[in-house]
Design a protein around this motif. Structure first.
Motif, PDB file in Angstrom:
ATOM      1  N   UNK A 202       0.816  -1.218   0.000  1.00  0.00           N
ATOM      2  CA  UNK A 202       0.000   0.000   0.000  1.00  0.00           C
ATOM      3  C   UNK A 202       0.845   1.261   0.000  1.00  0.00           C
ATOM      4  N   UNK A 203       1.922   1.258   0.747  1.00  0.00           N
ATOM      5  CA  UNK A 203       2.700   2.483   0.900  1.00  0.00           C
ATOM      6  C   UNK A 203       3.860   2.566  -0.086  1.00  0.00           C
ATOM      7  N   UNK A 551       9.542  10.031  -1.950  1.00  0.00           N
ATOM      8  CA  UNK A 551       9.897   8.636  -1.772  1.00  0.00           C
ATOM      9  C   UNK A 551       9.914   7.922  -3.118  1.00  0.00           C
ATOM     10  N   UNK A 552       9.335   6.736  -3.178  1.00  0.00           N
ATOM     11  CA  UNK A 552       9.224   5.997  -4.429  1.00  0.00           C
ATOM     12  C   UNK A 552       7.952   6.343  -5.190  1.00  0.00           C
ATOM     13  N   UNK A 594       9.155   8.289 -17.251  1.00  0.00           N
ATOM     14  CA  UNK A 594       8.900   7.116 -16.423  1.00  0.00           C
ATOM     15  C   UNK A 594       8.723   7.516 -14.964  1.00  0.00           C
ATOM     16  N   UNK A 595       7.945   6.723 -14.230  1.00  0.00           N
ATOM     17  CA  UNK A 595       7.672   7.063 -12.833  1.00  0.00           C
ATOM     18  C   UNK A 595       8.940   7.081 -11.994  1.00  0.00           C
ATOM     19  N   UNK A 619      15.219   5.438  -9.988  1.00  0.00           N
ATOM     20  CA  UNK A 619      14.699   4.426  -9.073  1.00  0.00           C
ATOM     21  C   UNK A 619      14.980   4.664  -7.610  1.00  0.00           C
ATOM     22  N   UNK A 620      15.782   5.686  -7.268  1.00  0.00           N
ATOM     23  CA  UNK A 620      16.045   5.988  -5.855  1.00  0.00           C
ATOM     24  C   UNK A 620      14.817   6.630  -5.210  1.00  0.00           C
ATOM     25  N   UNK A 621      14.723   6.606  -3.877  1.00  0.00           N
ATOM     26  CA  UNK A 621      13.660   7.378  -3.217  1.00  0.00           C
ATOM     27  C   UNK A 621      13.869   8.872  -3.448  1.00  0.00           C
ATOM     28  N   UNK A 622      12.768   9.594  -3.588  1.00  0.00           N
ATOM     29  CA  UNK A 622      12.858  11.037  -3.700  1.00  0.00           C
ATOM     30  C   UNK A 622      12.907  11.690  -2.331  1.00  0.00           C
ATOM     31  N   UNK A 623      13.492  12.875  -2.247  1.00  0.00           N
ATOM     32  CA  UNK A 623      13.634  13.604  -0.985  1.00  0.00           C
ATOM     33  C   UNK A 623      12.962  14.960  -1.102  1.00  0.00           C
TER      34      UNK A 623
END
Length: 700
Positions: A202-203, A551-552, A594-595, A619-623
């Motif tokens: 979900x998250x 984040x992702x 791309x996402x 593909x890294x988490x966003x900040x």
């Protein structure tokens, strides 16, 4: 009689007789004399239906009206409902109040119609020949069943109200830890998006702790253990949650887990602040007594010498008084750092502040080197940032070039402990690195064994040090959500690094005059509500939904164009609707559509706070960084790209720009440049208006 009845709580269960005639009189008298039921009678079906619609609720409806007029067996088989007031009453009563038990007790007619009465909604059938005792027993059963049904219906209504109206994060998960019920609150994901998913599903990247939550759920389900009021902190940010989860058991079988998780971050963080504040206040009297004692004794001793005629002694008195003033300033900073609730963060001129603070801590033999561009800015609260700079640079000067003293009475008992050489020059270098800045020196350095202790209050290697300086640095950094560490300096001494900051510098670029138009409208990511874009000549309306840009998660509407090489996009965000307190809109440069593409973003949210977002690698988490509490309203935003360097800026007028952050982002030669709008509410889109938008080519 059940004790679980909580509707009409001051009323006993109601038994209602419809047209029972003389045949029901003995039964009614028995119920009134031997039970606690409230017995009521009505003459016909319409009166019975009317009574079902009023309070108190009827638990048992006893129908004894004639089931039919004269009918042959063949007529009854072919048309059982025709001209049958009993069956029609059963059907209409079942619709009027589904929780009521309907007992069909005919006094005449063919008993084959009992099956049809059950099909019409009757919950029980009592033949005409049944005894009074049997009838009372059937009423008892009917009342209990009605109470059970109404109790379940009332509980369901209460539960639905709690889930939909209280905004309390309650949930239920099945035996595979998948969400089946989930309360919608301002801080939670849409329940429709949660259904059938585990927490990690979900998250999908919001926090790294959801895998541990999933493992907890499985343990509760498989082992039957409980979690009660457990305080948990997130490893990703400053979140504190209080969780209670227990097995969901039905008929001895574990169906899953039910729980409640409350966000107590505000209270826990405030509690921690108060604890730290109290701890510091408790220690300060000891430090004051200890650290003021020596300079006070020195001042008194030299003052007596000055009174006796030694004019040079006044210099020592002055030096001691200055030392006491510095101590008192440190005491005040340490004691009051967290008490100012009106503090704000804004872009500050980094070099100007460094030079200003340096004048306060510098000595004749100390030298400052600034390894930053003059335009460099840092996003900080000035009232907290100044003490941090002062103590970092002052620590470098003190431990690199001063002579410490250990004195107790006066000049006649003075001893010295060498921590440097008063005549030795010290160089202090201040510079930036990606996501932070540093203060380095060429002094003796800090041993590896001491590096974990140096930020503790009271730690000092100088005989006249307060032990407060680096504790103040640590607290000021923590209040900014920064991180501070120490390592070896390239100058040979110590290097203190402050990271997780927003430190902005311009790119060495020049607009070529070539411009581009935004032409392509697309939803990035799995957006539930399609977005749109319209407009031209620098004015655009963009409508977008999306779960977040963080984040992702990368879901938003993007109005863009493709550009090769260096580029700048800037403009004004003049209006933005609210679907969430985190709804945002702004300007973005990304490696692709791309996402999971790398990107840089700068814009604003519905609270009018500037918002900066980064994903450094594919593909890294966003900040995310928000500049909260800025005094002036910043409507103008700009993002520049040269190679893999990206610089974000904000402005109040579109002419005077403040550089708020600069990062390295893995970008290809061709990038997507445009306007991004995200509602941060997956099932709702928001409208944003942009004006004075321009896209220009940059060259080095």
């Amino acid at each position: 009689m059940s004790v679980r009845k909580f509707w009409d709580i001051d009323q006993p269960p109601v038994v209602l007789f419809v047209d029972g005639g003389d045949r029901c009189d003995p039964l009614e008298r028995t119920l009134r004399s031997e039970t606690d039921y409230r017995v009521e009678t009505v003459e016909d079906g319409p009166a019975g239906l009317d009574r079902l619609g009023r309070r108190p609720a009827v638990e048992c409806l006893w129908i004894s009206v004639p089931q039919s007029t004269s009918k042959s067996d063949s007529d009854l088989d072919s048309d059982p409902d025709s001209n049958s007031p009993a069956l029609k009453l059963v059907e209409e009563a079942a619709k009027e109040d589904p929780a009521t038990s309907i007992v069909f007790a005919p006094i005449d007619g063919d008993e084959r119609i009992a099956g049809r009465a059950t099909a019409a909604g009757a919950t029980d059938y009592v033949p005409a020949a049944a005894s009074i005792e049997a009838r009372v027993e059937r009423i008892d059963i009917a009342v209990d069943r009605a109470i059970d049904r109404r109790h379940d219906a009332e509980k369901r209504s209460v539960l639905e109200t709690m889930f939909s109206e209280l905004e309390v994060p309650m949930y239920a998960k099945d035996d595979r830890a998948r969400h089946v019920l989930f309360a919608e609150t301002e801080l939670t994901t849409n329940p429709e998006d949660m259904f059938g998913k585990t927490d990690p599903e979900a998250y999908h990247g919001y926090h790294s702790d959801h895998e541990e939550t999933y493992e907890d759920d499985l343990e509760i389900i498989e082992e039957g253990r409980r979690i009660e009021n457990r305080l948990e902190s997130s490893s990703d940010d400053d979140l504190w949650m209080r969780t209670t989860k227990v097995p969901w058991i039905e008929d001895g079988t574990t169906r899953g887990v039910v729980g409640l998780t409350l966000d107590v971050s505000e209270y826990k963080n405030r509690e921690n602040e108060l604890i730290r504040q109290i701890a510091r206040l408790q220690q300060i009297p000891d430090y004051v007594e200890h650290d003021l004692k020596n300079p006070l004794s020195i001042a008194q001793g030299y003052f007596e010498m000055a009174r006796a005629g030694d004019e040079d002694a006044l210099d020592a008195v002055e030096e001691s008084l200055e030392r006491m003033a510095v101590l008192l300033d440190d005491f005040h900073s340490l004691a009051t750092q967290e008490l100012d609730s009106t503090s704000t963060r804004r872009p500050l001129q980094f070099t100007a502040l460094v030079e200003e603070v340096w004048e306060y801590v510098a000595t004749e033999k100390s030298t400052l080197e600034l390894d930053v561009l003059p335009e460099t800015m840092v996003v900080a609260d000035e009232s907290q940032f100044r003490p941090l700079l002062k103590n970092l640079m002052g620590n470098a000067v003190e431990h690199g070039s001063t002579t410490g003293r250990s004195q107790s009475a006066g000049p006649e008992t003075e001893t010295e402990t060498e921590t440097g050489n008063a005549n030795t020059a010290v160089t202090v270098r201040v510079g930036r690195f990606e996501g932070g800045f540093y203060v380095a020196d060429d002094g003796p350095g800090i041993p590896d064994a001491d590096r974990d202790e140096i930020f503790e209050q009271g730690y000092t290697t100088s005989s006249d040090g307060t032990g407060f300086g680096l504790a103040i640095v640590r607290e000021a950094a923590r209040l900014h959500d920064w991180e501070v560490s120490v390592t070896d300096s390239e100058l040979g001494g110590s290097r203190f690094e402050v990271s997780n900051c927003m430190v902005g510098t311009p790119l060495d670029s020049t607009p070529t005059g070539r411009t581009f138009e935004l032409t392509e409208s697309v939803d990035v990511g799995d957006v539930a509500v399609p977005g749109t874009a319209s407009g031209g000549d620098g004015t655009y309306h963009v409508r977008g939904a999306g779960d977040n840009i963080w984040g992702l998660v990368n879901e938003f509407h993007f109005f863009h164009t493709l550009v090769d090489g260096g580029v700048r996009i800037q403009g004004r965000l003049t209006d933005l609707e609210r679907a969430s307190e985190w709804s945002k809109a702004g300007f973005m440069i990304r490696s692709g559509l791309e996402e999971d593409a790398a990107y840089g973003f700068v814009g604003g949210n519905v609270n009018r706070d500037p918002d900066v977002n980064w994903r450094h690698e594919l593909g890294d988490p966003g900040h995310n960084h928000q500049i909260e509490g800025v005094r002036d309203r910043h409507e103008w935003f700009r993002i520049d790209r040269l190679g893999e360097l990206v610089s974000c800026s904000i402005s109040t007028d579109g002419e005077h720009w403040q550089f708020v952050d600069r990062r390295t982002v893995a970008l290809d030669e061709q990038v997507a440049v445009g306007i991004a709008v995200c509602s941060v509410a997956s099932d709702e889109a928001v409208d944003a208006r942009f004006e004075d938008v321009s896209v220009v080519e940059l060259s080095e």
